[in-house]
Write a protein that holds these residues in place. Structure first.
Motif, PDB file in Angstrom:
ATOM      1  N   VAL A 199       6.487  12.552   5.437  1.00 21.47           N
ATOM      2  CA  VAL A 199       6.695  13.761   6.250  1.00 21.47           C
ATOM      3  C   VAL A 199       8.000  14.411   5.780  1.00 21.47           C
ATOM      4  CG1 VAL A 199       5.494  12.955   8.318  1.00 21.47           C
ATOM      5  CG2 VAL A 199       7.915  12.383   8.007  1.00 21.47           C
ATOM      6  N   ASN A 200       8.201  15.655   6.149  1.00 20.64           N
ATOM      7  CA  ASN A 200       9.526  16.265   6.085  1.00 20.64           C
ATOM      8  C   ASN A 200       9.593  17.396   7.101  1.00 20.64           C
ATOM      9  OD1 ASN A 200       8.629  18.664   4.880  1.00 20.64           O
ATOM     10  ND2 ASN A 200       9.375  18.157   2.838  1.00 20.64           N
ATOM     11  N   GLU A 201      10.653  18.192   7.059  1.00 22.98           N
ATOM     12  CA  GLU A 201      10.870  19.201   8.098  1.00 22.98           C
ATOM     13  C   GLU A 201      10.139  20.512   7.828  1.00 22.98           C
ATOM     14  OE1 GLU A 201      12.757  18.495   5.637  1.00 22.98           O
ATOM     15  OE2 GLU A 201      13.910  20.216   4.928  1.00 22.98           O
ATOM     16  N   SER A 202       9.503  20.637   6.631  1.00 24.71           N
ATOM     17  CA  SER A 202       9.001  21.934   6.219  1.00 24.71           C
ATOM     18  C   SER A 202       7.537  22.161   6.644  1.00 24.71           C
ATOM     19  CB  SER A 202       9.107  22.040   4.691  1.00 24.71           C
ATOM     20  OG  SER A 202       8.261  23.041   4.229  1.00 24.71           O
ATOM     21  N   PRO A 203       7.258  23.174   7.465  1.00 24.05           N
ATOM     22  CA  PRO A 203       5.857  23.469   7.813  1.00 24.05           C
ATOM     23  C   PRO A 203       5.050  23.805   6.565  1.00 24.05           C
ATOM     24  CG  PRO A 203       7.388  24.828   9.124  1.00 24.05           C
ATOM     25  CD  PRO A 203       8.211  24.119   8.095  1.00 24.05           C
ATOM     26  N   GLU A 204       5.714  24.374   5.556  1.00 27.40           N
ATOM     27  CA  GLU A 204       5.035  24.743   4.313  1.00 27.40           C
ATOM     28  C   GLU A 204       4.516  23.491   3.587  1.00 27.40           C
ATOM     29  OE1 GLU A 204       3.285  27.150   1.894  1.00 27.40           O
ATOM     30  OE2 GLU A 204       4.415  27.910   3.619  1.00 27.40           O
ATOM     31  N   CYS A 253       0.874  -1.177   0.000  1.00 29.20           N
ATOM     32  CA  CYS A 253       0.000   0.000   0.000  1.00 29.20           C
ATOM     33  C   CYS A 253       0.912   1.227   0.000  1.00 29.20           C
ATOM     34  CB  CYS A 253      -0.906  -0.036   1.228  1.00 29.20           C
ATOM     35  SG  CYS A 253      -2.140   1.270   1.207  1.00 29.20           S
ATOM     36  N   ALA A 254       0.880   1.987  -1.098  1.00 34.00           N
ATOM     37  CA  ALA A 254       1.820   3.102  -1.287  1.00 34.00           C
ATOM     38  C   ALA A 254       1.466   4.279  -0.390  1.00 34.00           C
ATOM     39  CB  ALA A 254       1.778   3.548  -2.751  1.00 34.00           C
ATOM     40  N   SER A 255       2.444   5.156  -0.235  1.00 33.47           N
ATOM     41  CA  SER A 255       2.255   6.377   0.547  1.00 33.47           C
ATOM     42  C   SER A 255       1.226   7.284  -0.129  1.00 33.47           C
ATOM     43  CB  SER A 255       3.608   7.089   0.628  1.00 33.47           C
ATOM     44  OG  SER A 255       3.493   8.280   1.362  1.00 33.47           O
ATOM     45  N   SER A 256       0.222   7.687   0.636  1.00 28.44           N
ATOM     46  CA  SER A 256      -0.777   8.644   0.137  1.00 28.44           C
ATOM     47  C   SER A 256      -1.600   9.086   1.343  1.00 28.44           C
ATOM     48  CB  SER A 256      -1.699   8.022  -0.920  1.00 28.44           C
ATOM     49  OG  SER A 256      -2.735   7.288  -0.292  1.00 28.44           O
ATOM     50  N   GLU A 257      -2.607   9.900   1.111  1.00 30.58           N
ATOM     51  CA  GLU A 257      -3.483  10.315   2.202  1.00 30.58           C
ATOM     52  C   GLU A 257      -4.131   9.103   2.868  1.00 30.58           C
ATOM     53  OE1 GLU A 257      -2.252  12.112   0.140  1.00 30.58           O
ATOM     54  OE2 GLU A 257      -3.138  14.084  -0.136  1.00 30.58           O
ATOM     55  N   PHE A 258      -4.277   8.005   2.122  1.00 26.33           N
ATOM     56  CA  PHE A 258      -4.875   6.805   2.708  1.00 26.33           C
ATOM     57  C   PHE A 258      -4.019   6.257   3.850  1.00 26.33           C
ATOM     58  CE2 PHE A 258      -5.999   2.388   3.157  1.00 26.33           C
ATOM     59  CZ  PHE A 258      -7.371   2.465   3.186  1.00 26.33           C
ATOM     60  N   THR A 259      -2.699   6.438   3.738  1.00 27.65           N
ATOM     61  CA  THR A 259      -1.798   5.890   4.771  1.00 27.65           C
ATOM     62  C   THR A 259      -1.369   6.982   5.754  1.00 27.65           C
ATOM     63  OG1 THR A 259       0.205   6.220   3.438  1.00 27.65           O
ATOM     64  CG2 THR A 259      -0.956   4.138   3.149  1.00 27.65           C
ATOM     65  N   MET A 260      -2.232   7.997   5.893  1.00 27.25           N
ATOM     66  CA  MET A 260      -1.930   9.110   6.792  1.00 27.25           C
ATOM     67  C   MET A 260      -2.611   8.896   8.148  1.00 27.25           C
ATOM     68  SD  MET A 260      -2.124  13.030   5.609  1.00 27.25           S
ATOM     69  CE  MET A 260      -3.898  13.087   5.447  1.00 27.25           C
ATOM     70  N   ALA A 309       3.593  20.701   5.001  1.00 28.26           N
ATOM     71  CA  ALA A 309       2.419  20.228   5.742  1.00 28.26           C
ATOM     72  C   ALA A 309       1.230  21.155   5.461  1.00 28.26           C
ATOM     73  CB  ALA A 309       2.733  20.180   7.233  1.00 28.26           C
ATOM     74  N   ARG A 310       1.498  22.470   5.392  1.00 32.13           N
ATOM     75  CA  ARG A 310       0.413  23.420   5.121  1.00 32.13           C
ATOM     76  C   ARG A 310      -0.230  23.132   3.766  1.00 32.13           C
ATOM     77  NH1 ARG A 310      -1.589  28.021   3.072  1.00 32.13           N
ATOM     78  NH2 ARG A 310      -0.078  27.996   1.397  1.00 32.13           N
ATOM     79  N   GLN A 311       0.628  22.680   2.829  1.00 31.17           N
ATOM     80  CA  GLN A 311       0.137  22.385   1.475  1.00 31.17           C
ATOM     81  C   GLN A 311      -1.010  21.368   1.486  1.00 31.17           C
ATOM     82  OE1 GLN A 311       3.747  22.687  -1.264  1.00 31.17           O
ATOM     83  NE2 GLN A 311       2.762  20.814  -1.916  1.00 31.17           N
ATOM     84  N   LEU A 312      -1.016  20.508   2.520  1.00 29.55           N
ATOM     85  CA  LEU A 312      -2.095  19.512   2.607  1.00 29.55           C
ATOM     86  C   LEU A 312      -3.457  20.202   2.763  1.00 29.55           C
ATOM     87  CD1 LEU A 312      -2.460  16.370   2.742  1.00 29.55           C
ATOM     88  CD2 LEU A 312      -2.622  16.664   5.216  1.00 29.55           C
ATOM     89  N   SER A 313      -3.453  21.394   3.380  1.00 25.34           N
ATOM     90  CA  SER A 313      -4.724  22.117   3.584  1.00 25.34           C
ATOM     91  C   SER A 313      -5.234  22.724   2.280  1.00 25.34           C
ATOM     92  CB  SER A 313      -4.548  23.229   4.623  1.00 25.34           C
ATOM     93  OG  SER A 313      -4.032  22.704   5.809  1.00 25.34           O
ATOM     94  N   GLY A 326      -0.166  17.334  -0.095  1.00 28.74           N
ATOM     95  CA  GLY A 326       0.781  17.946   0.831  1.00 28.74           C
ATOM     96  C   GLY A 326       1.298  16.849   1.739  1.00 28.74           C
ATOM     97  N   LEU A 327       2.038  17.207   2.748  1.00 31.33           N
ATOM     98  CA  LEU A 327       2.581  16.171   3.633  1.00 31.33           C
ATOM     99  C   LEU A 327       1.819  16.136   4.952  1.00 31.33           C
ATOM    100  CD1 LEU A 327       6.409  16.319   2.931  1.00 31.33           C
ATOM    101  CD2 LEU A 327       4.570  15.226   1.662  1.00 31.33           C
ATOM    102  N   ALA A 328       2.022  15.025   5.685  1.00 30.15           N
ATOM    103  CA  ALA A 328       1.258  14.801   6.919  1.00 30.15           C
ATOM    104  C   ALA A 328       1.463  15.961   7.894  1.00 30.15           C
ATOM    105  CB  ALA A 328       1.699  13.484   7.552  1.00 30.15           C
ATOM    106  N   GLN A 329       0.353  16.401   8.493  1.00 30.67           N
ATOM    107  CA  GLN A 329       0.411  17.527   9.448  1.00 30.67           C
ATOM    108  C   GLN A 329       0.505  16.950  10.857  1.00 30.67           C
ATOM    109  OE1 GLN A 329      -3.266  19.386   8.188  1.00 30.67           O
ATOM    110  NE2 GLN A 329      -2.183  20.800   6.863  1.00 30.67           N
ATOM    111  N   VAL A 330       1.696  16.577  11.230  1.00 32.18           N
ATOM    112  CA  VAL A 330       1.869  15.871  12.508  1.00 32.18           C
ATOM    113  C   VAL A 330       3.142  16.345  13.202  1.00 32.18           C
ATOM    114  CG1 VAL A 330       0.708  13.707  11.899  1.00 32.18           C
ATOM    115  CG2 VAL A 330       3.082  14.064  11.196  1.00 32.18           C
ATOM    116  N   GLN A 331       3.204  16.151  14.502  1.00 33.33           N
ATOM    117  CA  GLN A 331       4.469  16.298  15.226  1.00 33.33           C
ATOM    118  C   GLN A 331       5.244  15.005  15.003  1.00 33.33           C
ATOM    119  OE1 GLN A 331       5.608  18.973  16.797  1.00 33.33           O
ATOM    120  NE2 GLN A 331       3.734  20.010  16.112  1.00 33.33           N
ATOM    121  N   LEU A 332       6.512  15.123  14.656  1.00 35.69           N
ATOM    122  CA  LEU A 332       7.252  13.913  14.288  1.00 35.69           C
ATOM    123  C   LEU A 332       7.228  12.853  15.399  1.00 35.69           C
ATOM    124  CD1 LEU A 332       8.828  12.559  12.034  1.00 35.69           C
ATOM    125  CD2 LEU A 332      10.924  13.566  12.968  1.00 35.69           C
TER     126      LEU A 332
END
Ligand SMILES: Cc1cc2nc3c(=O)[nH]c(=O)nc-3n(C[C@H](O)[C@H](O)[C@H](O)COP(=O)(O)O)c2cc1C
Length: 346
Positions: free
Chosen positions: A46-51, A18-25, A53-57, A88-94
């Protein structure tokens, strides 16, 4: 029936990931994929950029039919449709994220499955640091995504698509230095020489190659005369399959078979999974079909794979891997044809 495949140090119970996508968030999505038989789940990146993660919105998703019209998500023809989206990327605390993934990986172990951490890169050093934290938390497999099709659209390098050999070397080297667990490198084909990128990734210690990422696209709506989704976006569909298989088969023919290839981009059925295997992939990462049809597709595809193996009297998947790629001739090796006209003249 034994559908297991060996990916270097990792053994998968079957070739379906099951590949990485919103389904595996979400925990629910990851669990659902494990429960229906996925051999592994790649968590949302995930990555280090808040931007990033914001892109997910601002992310949005549509299916386009064969005439490039938006078609309902539940359309009976959804498997033939293309998935056009921003993501966008997962909006989570690592820390919270890694705790959840490790708990899910422990659950996966009870089902002979695995949960891998994924990083869609922005900076090289932060990616290596996140990988280090993933290993320290207890994850058993990391995928470093260098292929993000949204790279050009992302604000200020929030996610990057890595296309130069020096940059691939840098990202893989730094991450490899930080982790001992199996490291998969997901590459784009939108580069001068994708095989060179693959070779460099291997030189720098990639344990597995994931080929290939989706592509960016643009689609005007002829009624509104505006862009569908209002922006550029990424796109993939069944039409992506032959292009993905091209690079999988070329990598199979030119890179040591010790380095497992995982196919992605374009598989919409068990038949497509077989096409990936015949081209040299040992496993296949599925995203769009999971988003359109839900996790039951894993059980459906596994049953279909078993039927195929029985019908073809194949006892081990290994016998199939790369078979078509091995049989492919270069143009120079082809016999001259005794031609009686061209097909369009008959
Ligand atoms: C909505 C969506 C979100 C995605 N997010 C990620 C991601 O965060 N990280 C990543 O490596 N790939 C991501 N991908 C790419 C998928 O993992 C997969 O490689 C790609 O969609 C091609 O496979 P498919 O033809 O089965 O969809 C995403 C794809 C889609 C459609």
């Amino acid at each position: 029936m034994d559908l297991s495949v060996q990916l270097g140090r990792i053994q998968l119970k079957n070739p379906l990931i099951c590949a990485s996508s919103e389904f595996t968030m979400t925990a629910a999505g990851i669990r659902a994929a494990i429960d229906v038989g996925a051999a592994a789940v790649i968590a949302k990146s995930v990555n280090e950029s808040p931007e990033a993660a914001r892109q997910l919105s601002t992310a949005d998703y549509v299916l386009l039919d064969q005439n490039w019209h938006v078609t309902p998500w539940g359309s009976p023809n959804r498997r033939q449709a293309s998935l056009f989206c921003r993501s966008g990327l997962a909006q989570v605390q690592l820390d919270d994220w890694l705790k959840m993934l490790c708990e899910l990986d422990a659950y996966a172990t009870t089902k002979n499955s695995m949960v891998a951490g994924s990083i869609t890169v922005a900076g090289a050093e932060p990616a290596a640091e996140i990988a280090h934290r993933m290993e320290a938390a207890g994850l058993r497999w990391i995928e470093l995504n260098l292929s993000a099709p949204h790279g050009r659209e992302a604000a200020g390098g929030a996610v990057r698509q890595i296309t130069s050999s020096e940059a691939v070397r840098d990202y893989v080297r730094r991450t490899r230095r930080e982790v001992k667990i199996p490291l998969a490198i997901k590459l784009t084909a939108q580069a001068d020489d994708p095989l060179l990128l693959a070779r460099i990734a291997v030189e720098e210690g990639a344990d597995m190659l994931v080929l290939t990422g989706r592509v960016p696209g643009f689609m005007p709506d002829i009624e509104t005369q505006k862009p569908v989704l209002g922006s550029w976006a990424a796109i993939g569909g069944g039409w992506s399959l032959p292009a993905s298989l091209y690079w999988v088969s070329k990598a199979w023919r030119s890179i040591s078979h010790e380095v497992p290839i995982i196919g992605t981009n374009g598989a919409r059925s068990a038949e497509d999974v077989l096409r990936f295997l015949l081209s040299g992939a040992r496993a296949v990462e599925l995203a769009s079909i999971v988003l359109t049809d839900g996790p039951p597709i894993f059980a459906e595809m596994l049953a279909e794979l078993e039927r195929y193996f029985r019908r073809k009297n194949i006892s081990r998947i290994e016998h199939l891997i790369g078979k078509a790629a091995d049989a492919a001739l270069t143009y120079g090796e082809l016999p001259v044809l005794a031609r009686e006209g061209y097909p369009w003249e008959r």
